[in-house]
Design a protein around this motif. Structure first.
Motif, PDB file in Angstrom:
ATOM      1  N   TYR A 105      32.601   6.869 148.936  1.00 47.05           N
ATOM      2  CA  TYR A 105      33.610   6.956 147.878  1.00 47.05           C
ATOM      3  C   TYR A 105      34.372   8.276 147.887  1.00 47.05           C
ATOM      4  CZ  TYR A 105      30.709   3.081 146.422  1.00 47.05           C
ATOM      5  OH  TYR A 105      30.006   1.917 146.407  1.00 47.05           O
ATOM      6  N   TYR A 106      33.889   9.229 148.674  1.00 44.77           N
ATOM      7  CA  TYR A 106      34.541  10.546 148.678  1.00 44.77           C
ATOM      8  C   TYR A 106      36.000  10.444 149.095  1.00 44.77           C
ATOM      9  CZ  TYR A 106      30.177  13.016 147.820  1.00 44.77           C
ATOM     10  OH  TYR A 106      29.026  13.487 147.238  1.00 44.77           O
ATOM     11  N   MET A 107      36.252   9.690 150.152  1.00 41.28           N
ATOM     12  CA  MET A 107      37.622   9.611 150.661  1.00 41.28           C
ATOM     13  C   MET A 107      38.546   8.933 149.647  1.00 41.28           C
ATOM     14  SD  MET A 107      38.987   7.990 154.194  1.00 41.28           S
ATOM     15  CE  MET A 107      40.714   7.766 154.453  1.00 41.28           C
ATOM     16  N   LEU A 108      38.096   7.797 149.122  1.00 43.64           N
ATOM     17  CA  LEU A 108      38.951   7.063 148.189  1.00 43.64           C
ATOM     18  C   LEU A 108      39.239   7.899 146.944  1.00 43.64           C
ATOM     19  CD1 LEU A 108      40.426   4.654 147.065  1.00 43.64           C
ATOM     20  CD2 LEU A 108      38.245   3.636 146.443  1.00 43.64           C
ATOM     21  N   ILE A 109      38.186   8.512 146.385  1.00 38.63           N
ATOM     22  CA  ILE A 109      38.386   9.272 145.144  1.00 38.63           C
ATOM     23  C   ILE A 109      39.315  10.464 145.379  1.00 38.63           C
ATOM     24  CG2 ILE A 109      37.192  10.711 143.424  1.00 38.63           C
ATOM     25  CD1 ILE A 109      34.823   8.691 143.762  1.00 38.63           C
ATOM     26  N   ALA A 110      39.137  11.141 146.517  1.00 36.56           N
ATOM     27  CA  ALA A 110      40.010  12.294 146.806  1.00 36.56           C
ATOM     28  C   ALA A 110      41.441  11.849 147.098  1.00 36.56           C
ATOM     29  CB  ALA A 110      39.453  13.091 147.973  1.00 36.56           C
ATOM     30  N   LEU A 160      51.114  -0.756 143.432  1.00 41.89           N
ATOM     31  CA  LEU A 160      51.087  -1.156 144.847  1.00 41.89           C
ATOM     32  C   LEU A 160      50.276  -0.164 145.678  1.00 41.89           C
ATOM     33  CD1 LEU A 160      52.371  -3.348 146.691  1.00 41.89           C
ATOM     34  CD2 LEU A 160      54.149  -1.680 147.211  1.00 41.89           C
ATOM     35  N   ARG A 161      50.562   1.137 145.458  1.00 42.38           N
ATOM     36  CA  ARG A 161      49.866   2.191 146.204  1.00 42.38           C
ATOM     37  C   ARG A 161      48.367   2.200 145.855  1.00 42.38           C
ATOM     38  NH1 ARG A 161      52.195   6.824 148.379  1.00 42.38           N
ATOM     39  NH2 ARG A 161      53.875   5.429 148.921  1.00 42.38           N
ATOM     40  N   LEU A 162      48.080   1.965 144.578  1.00 41.30           N
ATOM     41  CA  LEU A 162      46.680   1.919 144.138  1.00 41.30           C
ATOM     42  C   LEU A 162      45.943   0.772 144.842  1.00 41.30           C
ATOM     43  CD1 LEU A 162      44.501   3.031 142.192  1.00 41.30           C
ATOM     44  CD2 LEU A 162      45.357   1.462 140.458  1.00 41.30           C
ATOM     45  N   ALA A 163      46.600  -0.378 144.902  1.00 45.24           N
ATOM     46  CA  ALA A 163      45.983  -1.536 145.572  1.00 45.24           C
ATOM     47  C   ALA A 163      45.718  -1.224 147.041  1.00 45.24           C
ATOM     48  CB  ALA A 163      46.887  -2.752 145.427  1.00 45.24           C
ATOM     49  N   GLU A 164      46.650  -0.507 147.659  1.00 39.43           N
ATOM     50  CA  GLU A 164      46.476  -0.106 149.073  1.00 39.43           C
ATOM     51  C   GLU A 164      45.237   0.773 149.248  1.00 39.43           C
ATOM     52  OE1 GLU A 164      51.071   0.245 150.516  1.00 39.43           O
ATOM     53  OE2 GLU A 164      49.825   2.038 150.572  1.00 39.43           O
ATOM     54  N   ARG A 165      45.112   1.747 148.345  1.00 38.10           N
ATOM     55  CA  ARG A 165      43.969   2.680 148.432  1.00 38.10           C
ATOM     56  C   ARG A 165      42.644   1.949 148.221  1.00 38.10           C
ATOM     57  NH1 ARG A 165      46.651   7.855 147.425  1.00 38.10           N
ATOM     58  NH2 ARG A 165      48.346   7.570 148.923  1.00 38.10           N
ATOM     59  N   LEU A 166      42.665   0.962 147.345  1.00 35.06           N
ATOM     60  CA  LEU A 166      41.419   0.251 147.039  1.00 35.06           C
ATOM     61  C   LEU A 166      40.908  -0.577 148.218  1.00 35.06           C
ATOM     62  CD1 LEU A 166      42.125  -0.852 143.361  1.00 35.06           C
ATOM     63  CD2 LEU A 166      40.521   0.900 144.122  1.00 35.06           C
ATOM     64  N   ILE A 220      35.440   5.338 140.295  1.00 33.70           N
ATOM     65  CA  ILE A 220      36.594   4.498 140.655  1.00 33.70           C
ATOM     66  C   ILE A 220      36.874   3.465 139.559  1.00 33.70           C
ATOM     67  CG2 ILE A 220      37.451   2.812 142.346  1.00 33.70           C
ATOM     68  CD1 ILE A 220      35.594   4.377 144.382  1.00 33.70           C
ATOM     69  N   LEU A 221      35.813   2.838 139.052  1.00 37.76           N
ATOM     70  CA  LEU A 221      36.006   1.834 137.991  1.00 37.76           C
ATOM     71  C   LEU A 221      36.647   2.471 136.756  1.00 37.76           C
ATOM     72  CD1 LEU A 221      32.642  -0.161 138.180  1.00 37.76           C
ATOM     73  CD2 LEU A 221      34.864  -0.781 139.145  1.00 37.76           C
ATOM     74  N   LEU A 222      36.170   3.668 136.398  1.00 35.51           N
ATOM     75  CA  LEU A 222      36.717   4.320 135.208  1.00 35.51           C
ATOM     76  C   LEU A 222      38.129   4.841 135.462  1.00 35.51           C
ATOM     77  CD1 LEU A 222      33.420   6.008 134.079  1.00 35.51           C
ATOM     78  CD2 LEU A 222      34.701   4.294 132.807  1.00 35.51           C
ATOM     79  N   TYR A 223      38.430   5.174 136.712  1.00 39.88           N
ATOM     80  CA  TYR A 223      39.805   5.552 137.060  1.00 39.88           C
ATOM     81  C   TYR A 223      40.719   4.345 136.823  1.00 39.88           C
ATOM     82  CZ  TYR A 223      43.670   7.597 139.723  1.00 39.88           C
ATOM     83  OH  TYR A 223      44.894   8.109 140.095  1.00 39.88           O
ATOM     84  N   LEU A 224      40.274   3.190 137.298  1.00 40.93           N
ATOM     85  CA  LEU A 224      41.086   1.972 137.140  1.00 40.93           C
ATOM     86  C   LEU A 224      41.288   1.634 135.668  1.00 40.93           C
ATOM     87  CD1 LEU A 224      39.578  -0.378 139.862  1.00 40.93           C
ATOM     88  CD2 LEU A 224      41.780   0.774 139.892  1.00 40.93           C
ATOM     89  N   ALA A 225      40.192   1.761 134.887  1.00 40.40           N
ATOM     90  CA  ALA A 225      40.287   1.434 133.461  1.00 40.40           C
ATOM     91  C   ALA A 225      41.277   2.368 132.763  1.00 40.40           C
ATOM     92  CB  ALA A 225      38.908   1.532 132.811  1.00 40.40           C
ATOM     93  N   ARG A 226      41.257   3.655 133.153  1.00 40.00           N
ATOM     94  CA  ARG A 226      42.183   4.606 132.514  1.00 40.00           C
ATOM     95  C   ARG A 226      43.602   4.430 133.040  1.00 40.00           C
ATOM     96  NH1 ARG A 226      39.663  10.217 133.293  1.00 40.00           N
ATOM     97  NH2 ARG A 226      38.792   9.204 135.115  1.00 40.00           N
ATOM     98  N   TRP A 227      43.697   4.098 134.337  1.00 40.91           N
ATOM     99  CA  TRP A 227      45.034   3.843 134.892  1.00 40.91           C
ATOM    100  C   TRP A 227      45.694   2.698 134.128  1.00 40.91           C
ATOM    101  CZ3 TRP A 227      47.745  -0.213 136.805  1.00 40.91           C
ATOM    102  CH2 TRP A 227      48.926   0.076 137.499  1.00 40.91           C
ATOM    103  N   GLU A 228      44.898   1.675 133.826  1.00 38.53           N
ATOM    104  CA  GLU A 228      45.405   0.501 133.105  1.00 38.53           C
ATOM    105  C   GLU A 228      45.950   0.913 131.731  1.00 38.53           C
ATOM    106  OE1 GLU A 228      45.281  -2.455 134.653  1.00 38.53           O
ATOM    107  OE2 GLU A 228      46.168  -3.581 132.992  1.00 38.53           O
ATOM    108  N   ILE A 229      45.256   1.856 131.070  1.00 43.49           N
ATOM    109  CA  ILE A 229      45.719   2.310 129.746  1.00 43.49           C
ATOM    110  C   ILE A 229      47.040   3.067 129.877  1.00 43.49           C
ATOM    111  CG2 ILE A 229      45.193   3.866 127.826  1.00 43.49           C
ATOM    112  CD1 ILE A 229      42.270   3.094 128.122  1.00 43.49           C
ATOM    113  N   VAL A 230      47.122   3.945 130.887  1.00 39.65           N
ATOM    114  CA  VAL A 230      48.381   4.694 131.086  1.00 39.65           C
ATOM    115  C   VAL A 230      49.516   3.711 131.369  1.00 39.65           C
ATOM    116  CG1 VAL A 230      49.580   6.410 132.504  1.00 39.65           C
ATOM    117  CG2 VAL A 230      47.176   6.737 131.960  1.00 39.65           C
ATOM    118  N   ASP A 231      49.234   2.731 132.216  1.00 38.69           N
ATOM    119  CA  ASP A 231      50.262   1.738 132.553  1.00 38.69           C
ATOM    120  C   ASP A 231      50.701   0.980 131.304  1.00 38.69           C
ATOM    121  OD1 ASP A 231      51.809   0.240 134.496  1.00 38.69           O
ATOM    122  OD2 ASP A 231      50.474  -1.446 134.022  1.00 38.69           O
ATOM    123  N   ARG A 232      49.719   0.607 130.501  1.00 38.08           N
ATOM    124  CA  ARG A 232      50.019  -0.144 129.279  1.00 38.08           C
ATOM    125  C   ARG A 232      50.872   0.698 128.328  1.00 38.08           C
ATOM    126  NH1 ARG A 232      44.969  -3.499 126.865  1.00 38.08           N
ATOM    127  NH2 ARG A 232      45.873  -4.114 124.892  1.00 38.08           N
TER     128      ARG A 232
END
Lengths: 224, 154
Positions: A9-14, A33-39, A183-195
């Motif tokens: 997970y080091y690479m993805l998180i960084a 789109l970029r987030l989906a690519e990284r995932l 990563i899961l908590l990043y996604l959850a927070r990203w979703e809030i920012v997007d919303r």
């Protein structure tokens, strides 16, 4: 469940941009789109869990009115299929928020307490006449949301709700570092920012202006 | 296997353990920090060199391990085997854990520096502190190892 080794997970998180300490920003730190690519750096098992989280968050942000039976069915389906404890925690928290909000709205409309779903249903029924259902200690966001509801301020209600969820994810995220939970908590927070950026009219106007400027400058480059 | 052979086996293991465990630690540490550096390259436009440079910090534990192994290297005898094994194992474990955790510190430094390049020096401080403990373990293994019978091989 987590078949990846601890270094995976080091690479993805960084590679993910810093997520701000507040969700009230003009734009998301990384595009969908970029987030989906990284995932795609995750292995198959982890991608499945991520997909479950994303599906739930997508379901959760739908504005359409659902019946208690719909919510109950979805809750049971999720609890039957999801094993990851953090994902279950995310779902339980959002369902609790949903139930409490449903209770506040129903009481204003003179309806019965909500039938679905989660740990607070019986508690709300028992304390139906109490302004905050005697839950303000456990859920400190209830008084301010109730006041905003009473003042007919839908944007403020949404802001308070997002802030409550945001604070919970941020507190949880502080406990993890370079793990799948990060990563899961990043996604959850990203979703809030997007919303939020889609809700906030000022941020929306700024984003539109930025896009317009980018498009115009792109055109100018092509013309030259 | 009789007791003497078993003791000699432990003694030889003790000679090589500092290098082996130090190298395992460096492998894990550099892999963690290296992956973080590579990930950060996707998110920054400049400063690639120092990101990759920080990821090499956990290499030093292998060097300390090699030096201790050279100090311990001798014809292992029954008298020297217990000391070699005890010291070799303990210093090896210290080098192993310091390298692995230094890798995590370096990864954190990389993750922070990509967003705030101005805190690069401060962000590397925790990794440097971890390095300090590895140095303590290394130096005292050399000092205490001087008392093991047999002396270094000529």
């Amino acid at each position: 469940m987590m078949s990846s080794s601890s270094t995976d997970y080091y690479m993805l998180i960084a590679s993910l941009p810093f997520i701000p300490r507040t969700f009230e920003v003009d734009q998301v730190p990384i595009s969908r789109l970029r987030l989906a690519e990284r995932l795609t750096l995750l292995d198959e098992d982890d991608q499945q869990v991520v997909e479950q989280v994303q599906q739930f968050l997508h379901w959760d942000r739908q504005d359409s009115e659902r019946t208690d039976a719909d919510v109950q069915r979805e809750y049971e389906r999720l609890m039957d299929t999801i094993q990851n404890s953090l994902v279950r925690d995310i779902i339980i928290h959002r369902m609790d928020v949903r139930t409490i909000m449903s209770g506040l709205r129903r009481r204003r409309w003179g309806l019965d307490p909500p039938a679905a779903v989660g740990q607070y249903v019986a508690h709300i029924r028992k304390h139906w006449q109490h302004p905050d259902f005697q839950l303000a200690r456990k859920q400190p966001w209830i008084p301010s949301v109730r006041e905003s509801l009473e003042k007919h301020e839908p944007l403020q209600v949404e802001r308070e709700l997002l802030r409550a969820t945001w604070n919970r994810w941020t507190q949880l995220a502080d406990q993890y570092y370079f793990s799948f939970e990060t990563i899961l908590l990043y996604l959850a927070r990203w979703e809030i920012v997007d919303r939020w950026t889609r809700l906030d009219p000022i941020a929306g106007r700024r984003r539109f202006d930025t896009l317009l400027q980018e498009t115009l400058s792109e055109h100018a480059r092509i013309d030259n | 296997m009789n007791t003497e052979s078993f003791l000699l086996l432990l003694g030889w293991a003790g000679v090589y353990l500092p290098t082996a465990l130090g190298a395992i630690g460096s492998i894990v540490g550099c892999a963690r920090a290296g992956q973080a550096a590579v990930g950060a390259l996707l998110d920054v436009e400049t400063g690639y060199g120092r990101l990759v440079g920080v990821s090499a910090l956990p290499s030093s534990q292998t060097i300390y391990g090699i030096v201790v192994t050279m100090q311990f290297n001798r014809t292992v005898a029954v008298e020297s085997a217990p000391g070699l094994f005890s010291l070799g194992l303990l210093v090896g474990l210290a080098l192993l854990s310091s390298a692995m955790l230094q890798g995590t510190c370096a990864a954190a430094a990389i993750n922070t520096t990509k967003t705030k390049p101005e805190v690069f020096g401060l962000s590397v401080a925790p990794a440097a502190i971890v390095e300090g403990f590895a140095v303590f373990a290394f130096i005292f293994a050399m000092i205490v190892g001087g008392g093991i019978p047999g002396g270094p091989a000529s």
